[in-house]
Design an enzyme around this catalytic site. Structure first.
Site, short mmCIF file in Angstrom:
data_model
loop_
_atom_site.label_atom_id
_atom_site.label_comp_id
_atom_site.label_asym_id
_atom_site.label_seq_id
_atom_site.Cartn_x
_atom_site.Cartn_y
_atom_site.Cartn_z
N SER A 50 -10.05 -0.89 4.11
CA SER A 50 -9.20 -1.60 5.52
C SER A 50 -9.40 -0.01 6.01
O SER A 50 -8.06 0.76 5.38
CB SER A 50 -7.92 -2.06 4.69
OG SER A 50 -8.23 -3.38 4.34
N ARG A 97 0.59 -1.25 0.37
CA ARG A 97 -0.08 0.19 0.37
C ARG A 97 0.84 1.20 0.11
O ARG A 97 0.86 2.25 0.39
CB ARG A 97 -0.92 -0.16 1.46
CG ARG A 97 -1.98 -1.07 1.32
CD ARG A 97 -2.85 -1.09 -0.18
NE ARG A 97 -3.37 -2.39 0.00
CZ ARG A 97 -3.69 -3.17 0.20
NH1 ARG A 97 -2.88 -3.98 -0.39
NH2 ARG A 97 -4.91 -3.77 0.38
N GLU A 115 -3.61 2.52 7.01
CA GLU A 115 -3.55 2.29 5.34
C GLU A 115 -4.31 4.18 4.71
O GLU A 115 -3.73 3.96 3.83
CB GLU A 115 -4.25 1.34 4.70
CG GLU A 115 -4.54 1.43 3.53
CD GLU A 115 -5.05 -0.23 3.35
OE1 GLU A 115 -5.48 -1.14 3.96
OE2 GLU A 115 -5.72 0.23 2.14
N1 EPU Z 1 -9.90 -11.96 10.56
C1 EPU Z 1 -10.37 -12.31 12.35
N2 EPU Z 1 -11.51 -11.36 12.68
C2 EPU Z 1 -12.52 -10.68 11.73
C3 EPU Z 1 -11.87 -10.99 10.07
C4 EPU Z 1 -10.84 -11.37 9.74
O1 EPU Z 1 -9.78 -12.12 13.04
O2 EPU Z 1 -13.57 -10.98 11.91
C5 EPU Z 1 -8.35 -12.67 10.44
C6 EPU Z 1 -8.43 -13.71 10.20
O3 EPU Z 1 -7.56 -14.48 10.70
C7 EPU Z 1 -8.00 -14.03 8.68
C8 EPU Z 1 -7.30 -12.98 8.64
O4 EPU Z 1 -7.97 -11.81 9.80
O5 EPU Z 1 -7.88 -14.98 8.33
C9 EPU Z 1 -7.31 -11.79 7.60
O6 EPU Z 1 -8.59 -11.41 6.54
P1 EPU Z 1 -9.07 -11.44 4.90
O7 EPU Z 1 -8.84 -12.13 4.63
O8 EPU Z 1 -10.41 -10.90 4.65
O9 EPU Z 1 -7.82 -9.83 5.08
P2 EPU Z 1 -7.58 -8.95 5.56
O10 EPU Z 1 -5.64 -8.83 5.91
O11 EPU Z 1 -7.95 -8.58 6.56
C10 EPU Z 1 -6.68 -7.15 3.23
C11 EPU Z 1 -6.48 -6.38 2.79
C12 EPU Z 1 -7.65 -5.95 2.18
C13 EPU Z 1 -7.69 -6.93 1.02
C14 EPU Z 1 -7.53 -8.16 1.74
C15 EPU Z 1 -7.66 -9.17 0.72
C16 EPU Z 1 -5.29 -5.26 4.25
C17 EPU Z 1 -4.84 -3.97 4.79
N3 EPU Z 1 -5.85 -5.05 3.80
O12 EPU Z 1 -7.60 -7.47 4.38
O13 EPU Z 1 -7.80 -4.96 1.44
O14 EPU Z 1 -9.20 -7.39 0.57
O15 EPU Z 1 -6.48 -8.99 2.08
O16 EPU Z 1 -6.88 -9.29 0.21
O17 EPU Z 1 -4.04 -5.38 3.42
C18 EPU Z 1 -7.84 -2.92 1.66
O18 EPU Z 1 -6.95 -2.42 1.18
O19 EPU Z 1 -9.04 -1.99 1.49
C19 EPU Z 1 -8.85 -3.84 1.37
C20 EPU Z 1 -9.79 -3.96 1.87
#
Ligand code: EPU
Length: 326
Positions: free
Chosen positions: A227, A157, A322
């Protein structure tokens, strides 16, 4: 000149001293000359911005929204897209054409220009993987400058446009390389199981949209900036110590250490679904802060600050936004 609120997906009712749109590079050059020396802020859909007050400068909005094929070889096609085009409009067209490379980035709000500044990413793909070069105009003197992918210094990012060249260039168009016969990238989370039938750019796009709709608020319905925080990377030593205490802590290998999902840290701190003023930590994905109705910028900032403080106290991990504060 435009006399209304600055576009922003948090739906904050904020105004700029001057807000102007341009339809061509010559109009942009004229605007830059007219406002020489004043603070300039290019805004796309404002999907990664939190305006903390009215903007005492000039907001510039690109109405340049064309895309065209520049060149092709037997394996790939070079596409140039103007900065004001919505990223998802472009991706839909590319998927319809059967071109591979951006399908995993489907349904991310924001414009093509912003995608290069922010190096947007999702489901194992980042904009930098498909960007060949970024065309810009210098804010100081209106001259054109082309940045190669390497010169953009893309990170998580992050890009040179958010760091040493912050406020110096306006992205005017981005050149992407798409593949004619691509490899599906389905290893992130449950993406593989969400794809129906043969993986094609369009079927992967549909699966990504379905997953995003389940987890993330639609910015047309509930104000947010996706995010709000980045996922922090911590040292292996700190991670191992935490894992002793929390054996279920999710984690991924990352450059420079171990990445821990901020969503998990925030949930452990009890913030998931909780509100502070008009701001809420989203119940389906706590990494997202939403404007639950009439949130003020202070409500969002206060909620973000309280979450960061609690994550720091409980885990000794600093999570950083972010979202860019203006
Ligand atoms: N999780 C929890 N509780 C929750 C939700 C998630 O503990 O309620 C944990 C779980 O372990 C899950 C992990 O968080 O496996 C990761 O969650 P998720 O795969 O939904 O993705 P993320 O890491 O939260 C990132 C990006 C998103 C992108 C998704 C999918 C960042 C800051 N965010 O989120 O990007 O869509 O991966 O690739 O890197 C954005 O930048 O606006 C955005 C939405």
């Amino acid at each position: 000149m435009v006399n209304s609120y600055i576009p922003n997906t948090f739906r904050m009712p904020v105004k700029a001293r001057v807000m102007a749109e341009y339809n061509s590079l010559s109009e942009l050059r004229e605007l830059l000359a007219d406002h020489h020396g004043e603070p300039i802020l290019p805004v796309g859909e404002g999907s990664n911005l939190l305006f903390t007050h009215d903007y005492e400068g000039v907001v510039l909005i690109s109405r340049m929204v064309r895309a065209r094929a520049l060149d092709e070889d037997k394996d790939s096609v070079l596409i140039e897209a103007e900065a004001g085009l919505k990223m998802d409009t472009l991706i839909e067209q590319l998927c319809d054409m059967g071109l591979w490379g951006m399908e995993n980035l489907s349904h991310i709000p924001g414009t093509v220009g912003a995608s290069a500044v922010q190096n947007v990413g999702a489901y194992g793909v980042e904009a930098k993987d498909v960007i060949v070069r970024v065309n810009t105009l210098s804010i100081a003197d209106g001259t054109e400058r082309v940045f190669t992918n390497e010169e953009c210094q893309f990170g998580y990012r992050d890009s040179i446009f958010k760091n040493e060249l912050h406020g110096r260039y306006i992205v005017t168009s981005v050149v992407f390389r798409l593949q004619k016969d691509g490899e599906p990238r389905l290893d992130y989370g449950n993406l593989r199981t969400a794809v129906h039938g043969v993986p094609t750019p369009s079927s992967i796009r549909e699966a990504v949209i379905a997953i995003r709709r389940q987890k993330l608020p639609e910015v047309t319905e509930l104000g947010s900036a996706g995010s709000f925080f980045k996922n922090p990377v911590i040292s292996s030593e700190q991670f191992l110590a935490l894992q002793m205490q929390y054996p279920d802590i999710p984690h991924y290998d990352a450059l420079g250490g171990i990445k821990v999902p901020a969503a998990w840290l925030i949930e452990q701190c009890g913030w998931k679904g909780k509100s502070l003023g008009g701001a809420r930590c989203y119940e389906k994905q706590p990494l997202v802060l939403v404007n639950a109705g009439n949130a003020t910028p202070d409500d969002i900032v206060n909620l973000a600050t309280a979450i960061c403080r609690d994550v720091k106290t409980k885990f000794n991990i600093t999570i950083s936004p972010e979202v860019n504060y203006i």
